[in-house]
Design a protein around this motif. Structure first.
Motif, PDB file in Angstrom:
ATOM      1  N   LEU A 114       0.856  -1.187   0.000  1.00  0.00           N
ATOM      2  CA  LEU A 114       0.000   0.000   0.000  1.00  0.00           C
ATOM      3  C   LEU A 114       0.888   1.231   0.000  1.00  0.00           C
ATOM      4  O   LEU A 114       1.980   1.221   0.580  1.00  0.00           O
ATOM      5  N   SER A 115       0.413   2.299  -0.634  1.00  0.00           N
ATOM      6  CA  SER A 115       1.229   3.509  -0.736  1.00  0.00           C
ATOM      7  C   SER A 115       0.461   4.723  -0.199  1.00  0.00           C
ATOM      8  O   SER A 115      -0.545   5.137  -0.773  1.00  0.00           O
ATOM      9  N   PHE A 116       0.938   5.247   0.928  1.00  0.00           N
ATOM     10  CA  PHE A 116       0.376   6.469   1.503  1.00  0.00           C
ATOM     11  C   PHE A 116       1.529   7.393   1.860  1.00  0.00           C
ATOM     12  O   PHE A 116       2.586   6.939   2.301  1.00  0.00           O
ATOM     13  N   THR A 117       1.303   8.683   1.697  1.00  0.00           N
ATOM     14  CA  THR A 117       2.334   9.622   2.156  1.00  0.00           C
ATOM     15  C   THR A 117       2.156   9.823   3.657  1.00  0.00           C
ATOM     16  O   THR A 117       1.056   9.689   4.204  1.00  0.00           O
ATOM     17  N   SER A 118       3.261  10.146   4.301  1.00  0.00           N
ATOM     18  CA  SER A 118       3.214  10.433   5.731  1.00  0.00           C
ATOM     19  C   SER A 118       2.263  11.609   5.992  1.00  0.00           C
ATOM     20  O   SER A 118       1.523  11.626   6.985  1.00  0.00           O
ATOM     21  N   TYR A 119       2.262  12.573   5.082  1.00  0.00           N
ATOM     22  CA  TYR A 119       1.389  13.748   5.204  1.00  0.00           C
ATOM     23  C   TYR A 119      -0.077  13.324   5.259  1.00  0.00           C
ATOM     24  O   TYR A 119      -0.843  13.801   6.094  1.00  0.00           O
ATOM     25  N   GLU A 120      -0.460  12.407   4.335  1.00  0.00           N
ATOM     26  CA  GLU A 120      -1.853  11.937   4.281  1.00  0.00           C
ATOM     27  C   GLU A 120      -2.285  11.342   5.613  1.00  0.00           C
ATOM     28  O   GLU A 120      -3.366  11.616   6.122  1.00  0.00           O
ATOM     29  N   VAL A 121      -1.419  10.511   6.160  1.00  0.00           N
ATOM     30  CA  VAL A 121      -1.770   9.810   7.401  1.00  0.00           C
ATOM     31  C   VAL A 121      -1.834  10.785   8.568  1.00  0.00           C
ATOM     32  O   VAL A 121      -2.793  10.792   9.348  1.00  0.00           O
ATOM     33  N   LEU A 122      -0.832  11.635   8.682  1.00  0.00           N
ATOM     34  CA  LEU A 122      -0.772  12.567   9.811  1.00  0.00           C
ATOM     35  C   LEU A 122      -1.906  13.588   9.781  1.00  0.00           C
ATOM     36  O   LEU A 122      -2.531  13.869  10.792  1.00  0.00           O
ATOM     37  N   HIS A 123      -2.172  14.145   8.607  1.00  0.00           N
ATOM     38  CA  HIS A 123      -3.106  15.268   8.512  1.00  0.00           C
ATOM     39  C   HIS A 123      -4.573  14.863   8.337  1.00  0.00           C
ATOM     40  O   HIS A 123      -5.455  15.703   8.484  1.00  0.00           O
ATOM     41  N   SER A 124      -4.815  13.598   8.028  1.00  0.00           N
ATOM     42  CA  SER A 124      -6.209  13.207   7.752  1.00  0.00           C
ATOM     43  C   SER A 124      -6.958  12.721   8.983  1.00  0.00           C
ATOM     44  O   SER A 124      -8.182  12.772   9.031  1.00  0.00           O
ATOM     45  N   GLY A 125      -6.221  12.206   9.980  1.00  0.00           N
ATOM     46  CA  GLY A 125      -6.884  11.701  11.187  1.00  0.00           C
ATOM     47  C   GLY A 125      -7.734  10.467  10.947  1.00  0.00           C
ATOM     48  O   GLY A 125      -8.628  10.156  11.728  1.00  0.00           O
TER      49      GLY A 125
END
Length: 384
Positions: A308-319
């Motif tokens: 799976l591919s997620f950016t760290s930004y996506e995970v941190l900022h999306s909650g």
């Protein structure tokens, strides 16, 4: 066969043996050994066919093993109990499950997990406690097990941690569905996601598992259930299980599916379920979950090594949360009886999942029906 004559002795019976990957199963006589300590031998009443059986039946390399006895959705009667078994006795009606529920380890004693540590889930070809087989053909060749159940045989041996005693009043051709598929979908909405009344949910893939998620969400009080599939005919079927909206993922124009769903839901769904087994769909599901509290639950089985591919930004900022759900997070011994009771009380729908029923000698027809997309669940009667 008289149980008093066979108890504790090898049994000769019929089984549908997969000799080679992708080739039709062969009904042949086999020998089933008596159970070891903490095991029971079960006479199968009926079994049903799940996509996982087909997936592993096609595999030419490990974890595909041959010759093998597939089948892992079933119901049967206990014929022999091994030593140190006190949970069930001869004559009990039981549902075998691919997930263990030992009742002893930290995980099984906790309400937080169904991932047993004592007998952890593995896709391997032996009995879970001893790593040996209870099946041989008439030439003495070892036949491999499948997912700790191997129900495509008139008799099978199952570890007691993989067996749940059930009410004999429930029709066996309905109860067997809770051995895997329907339990997984319903449980994912009920136990893993804990869907609340009034929620909006999205289901990627409206096969039997996805429809079972819809059924579980309906029981939990979800008010909007959006089904995503490439087959528009699935919407009509889905309505039976509470699906309120349909998105044809092959007909979204230039927009990603996640964008279409975000527009439909004013920013994203409360819960998204991936039931196909594609990393790209997990990413789409995560994308169309609502920021702040959205949960994405993965049920689909992708090919080994898929990333799976997620950016760290996506995970941190999306909650948002992303979680897996093996067997729907259910603890078999306590949760299956609850679901069966809900079926008997006409709350949980099971009848609607059974689209075909065949005799054991016609088991290859069940494979054809599932592969051709013509059935949800085909129940196979062992002796009818």
């Amino acid at each position: 066969m008289d149980e008093r004559e066979t108890a504790g002795k090898p049994v000769r019976c019929k089984a549908a043996v997969a000799r080679k990957a992708g080739e039709p199963l062969v009904i042949e006589e086999i020998i089933v050994a008596p159970p070891n300590p903490r095991e029971v031998r079960i006479q199968i009443i009926c079994t049903s066919l799940c996509h996982s059986d087909v997936t592993f039946w096609k595999m030419k390399d490990p974890p595909g093993y041959f010759p093998r006895i597939f089948g892992h959705e079933a119901i049967g009667v206990v014929e022999t109990v091994g030593e140190n078994v006190d949970e069930v006795i001869e004559g009990d009606i039981v549902i075998p499950t691919f997930m263990s529920d030992c009742g002893e380890c930290t995980d099984c004693r906790s309400k937080k997990s169904n991932l047993c540590s004592k007998l952890p889930f593995k896709v391997f070809p032996w009995m879970p406690r001893y790593e040996t087989s209870r099946f041989t053909d008439l030439k003495g060749e070892v036949l491999y097990h499948f997912l700790s159940v191997s129900s495509f045989s008139e008799y099978t041996v199952v570890d007691v941690a993989h067996v749940t005693k059930v009410d004999p009043a429930v029709p066996p051709n309905r109860a067997c569905l809770l051995s895997c598929g329907v339990s997984t979908g319903v449980g994912a909405a009920w136990r893993t996601a804990n869907v609340e009344t009034g929620s909006t949910i999205v289901i990627f893939g409206l096969g039997a598992i996805g429809l079972a998620v819809a059924e579980g969400a309906r029981l939990c009080g979800a008010t909007r259930i959006i089904g995503v599939d490439v087959n528009p005919a699935k919407f009509e079927i889905g309505k039976t299980f509470g699906v309120t909206d349909f998105v044809n993922s092959g007909n979204c124009g230039n927009k990603p599916v996640s964008q279409v769903i975000k527009e439909m839901t004013d920013g994203g769904a409360d819960y998204c379920f991936e039931c196909v087994g594609l990393a790209s769909l997990v990413e789409e599901a995560f994308s169309c979950c609502r920021k702040g509290w959205g949960k994405t639950i993965v049920l689909g089985v992708d090919k080994p090594g898929s990333l799976l591919s997620f950016t760290s930004y996506e995970v941190l900022h999306s909650g948002k949360s992303l979680m897996g759900s093996l067997f729907g997070g259910l603890k078999a011994k306590s949760d299956i009886p609850i679901l069966l009771k809900r079926y008997m009380n006409k709350e949980l729908q099971l009848d609607e999942f059974v689209t075909h029923e065949v005799r054991f000698e016609d088991i290859n027809k069940a494979f054809d029906l599932l592969i051709d997309g013509k059935c949800l669940r085909c129940v196979i009667w062992m002796n009818k």
